[in-house]
Design a protein around this motif. Structure first.
Motif, short mmCIF file in Angstrom:
data_model
loop_
_atom_site.label_atom_id
_atom_site.label_comp_id
_atom_site.label_asym_id
_atom_site.label_seq_id
_atom_site.Cartn_x
_atom_site.Cartn_y
_atom_site.Cartn_z
N HIS A 1 0.87 -1.07 -0.02
CA HIS A 1 -0.07 -0.15 0.14
C HIS A 1 0.76 1.14 -0.09
N SER A 2 2.05 1.12 -0.82
CA SER A 2 2.80 2.28 -0.95
C SER A 2 2.27 3.73 -1.41
N PHE A 3 1.13 3.72 -2.22
CA PHE A 3 0.61 4.61 -2.91
C PHE A 3 -0.58 5.05 -2.35
N ASP A 4 -0.97 4.48 -1.23
CA ASP A 4 -2.46 4.52 -0.65
C ASP A 4 -2.64 5.60 0.40
N CYS A 5 -3.44 6.74 -0.01
CA CYS A 5 -3.70 7.63 0.99
C CYS A 5 -4.17 7.28 2.33
N GLU A 6 -4.57 6.26 2.24
CA GLU A 6 -5.29 5.58 3.74
C GLU A 6 -4.37 5.07 4.45
N ASN A 7 -2.73 5.20 4.23
CA ASN A 7 -1.73 4.66 4.79
C ASN A 7 -0.96 5.79 5.33
N GLY A 8 -1.51 7.12 5.44
CA GLY A 8 -1.00 8.27 5.80
C GLY A 8 -0.34 8.00 7.15
N THR A 9 -0.91 7.57 8.19
CA THR A 9 -0.33 7.56 9.35
C THR A 9 1.10 6.77 9.65
N ASN A 10 1.19 5.53 8.61
CA ASN A 10 2.50 4.95 8.54
C ASN A 10 3.68 5.67 7.76
N LEU A 11 3.04 6.33 6.77
CA LEU A 11 4.26 7.22 6.04
C LEU A 11 4.62 8.36 6.94
N SER A 12 3.70 8.92 7.76
CA SER A 12 4.09 10.17 8.54
C SER A 12 5.08 9.65 9.49
N GLU A 13 5.00 8.42 10.05
CA GLU A 13 5.74 7.72 11.11
C GLU A 13 7.29 7.56 10.35
N LYS A 14 7.21 6.97 9.38
CA LYS A 14 8.21 6.73 8.53
C LYS A 14 9.22 7.91 8.32
N LEU A 15 8.40 9.09 7.81
CA LEU A 15 9.02 10.36 7.62
C LEU A 15 9.73 10.65 8.75
N GLN A 16 9.15 10.76 9.74
CA GLN A 16 10.07 11.33 11.24
C GLN A 16 11.16 10.19 11.42
N LEU A 17 11.33 9.08 10.96
CA LEU A 17 12.40 8.21 11.27
C LEU A 17 13.39 8.39 10.25
N ALA A 18 13.17 8.78 9.04
CA ALA A 18 14.09 8.84 7.76
C ALA A 18 15.40 9.52 8.35
N ASP A 19 16.55 9.17 8.05
CA ASP A 19 18.00 9.41 8.36
C ASP A 19 18.56 10.12 7.31
N PRO A 20 18.61 11.54 7.40
CA PRO A 20 19.18 12.09 5.99
C PRO A 20 20.51 12.29 6.22
N ALA A 21 21.42 12.00 7.45
CA ALA A 21 22.79 12.41 7.48
C ALA A 21 23.84 11.34 7.00
N ARG A 22 23.21 9.94 6.34
CA ARG A 22 24.14 9.18 6.04
C ARG A 22 25.16 9.52 5.03
N PRO A 23 26.29 9.11 5.04
CA PRO A 23 27.24 9.49 3.78
C PRO A 23 26.81 8.56 2.63
N HIS A 24 27.11 8.96 1.46
CA HIS A 24 26.62 8.38 0.28
C HIS A 24 27.75 7.99 -0.77
N LEU A 25 27.53 6.71 -1.15
CA LEU A 25 28.64 6.44 -2.12
C LEU A 25 28.40 6.98 -3.49
N ASP A 26 27.35 7.00 -3.97
CA ASP A 26 27.05 7.72 -5.27
C ASP A 26 26.25 9.10 -5.00
N LYS A 27 27.55 10.09 -5.12
CA LYS A 27 27.17 11.40 -4.59
C LYS A 27 25.90 11.97 -5.57
N SER A 28 25.67 11.34 -6.78
CA SER A 28 24.72 12.00 -7.49
C SER A 28 23.24 11.54 -7.08
#
Length: 370
Positions: free
Chosen positions: A233-260
């Motif tokens: 249900h990745s594209f399901d707007c009924e799944n908004g609560t789950n997405l909201s939680e995932k967005l809060q857990l997203a880790d943006p600070a990781r170093p990345h191999l492919d800088k592009s």
């Protein structure tokens, strides 16, 4: 008689009370796209799904553009050595088809010829862009089709995945393996028994550096619990609560191999202008008007967010794949005060500072300039 009635309904539709209408999801069949680099284990995964006893009628469509796939050959051997040209029905109720053209047409034919299924899996070629295939089904779902896009699953080779992800491409082309991870909702790191824990950690980190939201499963010989692969249900707007939680857990600070290709995420408090948000997304996805500090245009392949509009009590989900995007109200009421917009962009040449500044100055009410 039936034909006459259809014509009459076309001229003057009969009104039906909305309470009597069936739930839209009940009439639709989920489609999961399975992608992955050559040799990663997609064929093994599909063979596993097709031969397991799971009490589901699953249709598998091989969207191949080259010679016959390994799955086609292996299934042909199990069917007395005869290559099939159209549909092959298996003993556990699954059905298989190989197509050389548009997968959408194959699904339409499936609906006409074989009736309803519980699930449809579409395998893309190793070098295909799953985002482009996903866009095709997403558009079709908007037009009221019998199917809806459930999610994108990418299979990764634990032994060679890192090498594939760091492979340099000529003339600034995007690395296909990295792009497949960038658009994925679920990644399956396969052949984990062939690598050390340290090597497995490096593959995990590489996946997370490209896609900070993706769920990771680790397997041997592509054996997975189907409940973790199907009904995402990745594209399901009924799944908004789950997405909201995932967005809060997203880790943006990781170093990345492919800088592009990387994940950029930020949070902004306040209500947004719906009109300005649409303009911002269109400038980003369609016009590619935003550049990073080096002057390279930003290209977003996946976009997710939970946003707030002043006139709506409910959270609003933002989803984008390639040049397509949707903004849909979810059933989830806002509980935070002030409301916090959370956005995640996955793509090439992204610059968090530039994106956030553009967003703040043009979309957030009270700060944007006309």
């Amino acid at each position: 008689m039936d034909g006459t009635r259809i014509e009459e309904e076309d001229d003057c539709p009969e009104l039906v009370p909305i309470d009597n209408q069936p739930a839209p999801r009940a009439a639709q069949i989920p489609v999961t796209i399975i992608t992955g680099y050559l040799g990663a284990g997609k064929t093994t995964l599909l063979n596993y799904i097709l031969t397991e006893q799971h009490n589901k009628r699953i249709a598998v469509i091989l969207n191949e553009f080259g010679e016959g796939s390994a799955l086609e050959k292996s299934l042909a051997v199990s069917q007395s050595g005869e290559l099939y040209e159209e549909w092959l029905e298996l003993r556990n109720g699954c059905i298989c088809c190989s197509v050389k053209d548009n997968g959408l047409k194959a699904i339409e034919n499936l609906m006409e010829k074989k009736g309803k299924f519980d699930y449809i899996l579409l395998e893309t070629t190793g070098l295909a862009d799953p985002g482009a295939v996903a866009s095709m089904f997403w558009v079709d779902a908007e037009l009221g089709s019998d199917i809806y896009l459930d999610g994108i699953v990418t299979v990764i080779d634990a032994k060679y995945g890192l090498q594939q992800l760091t492979e340099e491409k000529a003339d600034g082309l995007v690395n296909e393996a990295a792009r497949q991870i960038a658009v994925a909702d679920l990644t399956i790191i396969n052949k984990m028994d062939l690598v050390t824990e340290e090597e497995l950690n490096r593959v995990r980190d590489a996946v997370r550096s490209i896609n900070g939201l993706v769920k990771i499963l680790e397997t041997q010989r592509s054996k997975v619990d189907l409940s973790e692969v199907l009904d995402l249900h990745s594209f399901d707007c009924e799944n908004g609560t789950n997405l909201s939680e995932k967005l809060q857990l997203a880790d943006p600070a990781r170093p990345h191999l492919d800088k592009s290709i990387l994940t950029v995420t930020f949070e902004v408090s306040g209500d947004l202008s719906e009109e300005a948000l649409n303009a911002f997304i269109q400038d980003l996805l369609w016009e590619k008007m935003f550049c990073n500090k080096e002057g390279n245009p930003m290209t977003v392949v996946r976009l997710k967010g939970i946003v707030s509009f002043a006139d709506k009590a409910h959270q609003v989900m933002l989803q984008g794949v390639h040049e397509l995007y949707e903004v849909n109200e979810t059933p989830q009421l806002w509980e935070e005060n002030p409301r916090v917009n959370r956005l995640v962009f996955i793509g090439r040449n992204l610059d968090k500072d530039v994106l956030q500044e553009k967003f703040m100055s043009s979309v957030v009410l009270g700060t944007h300039r006309n």
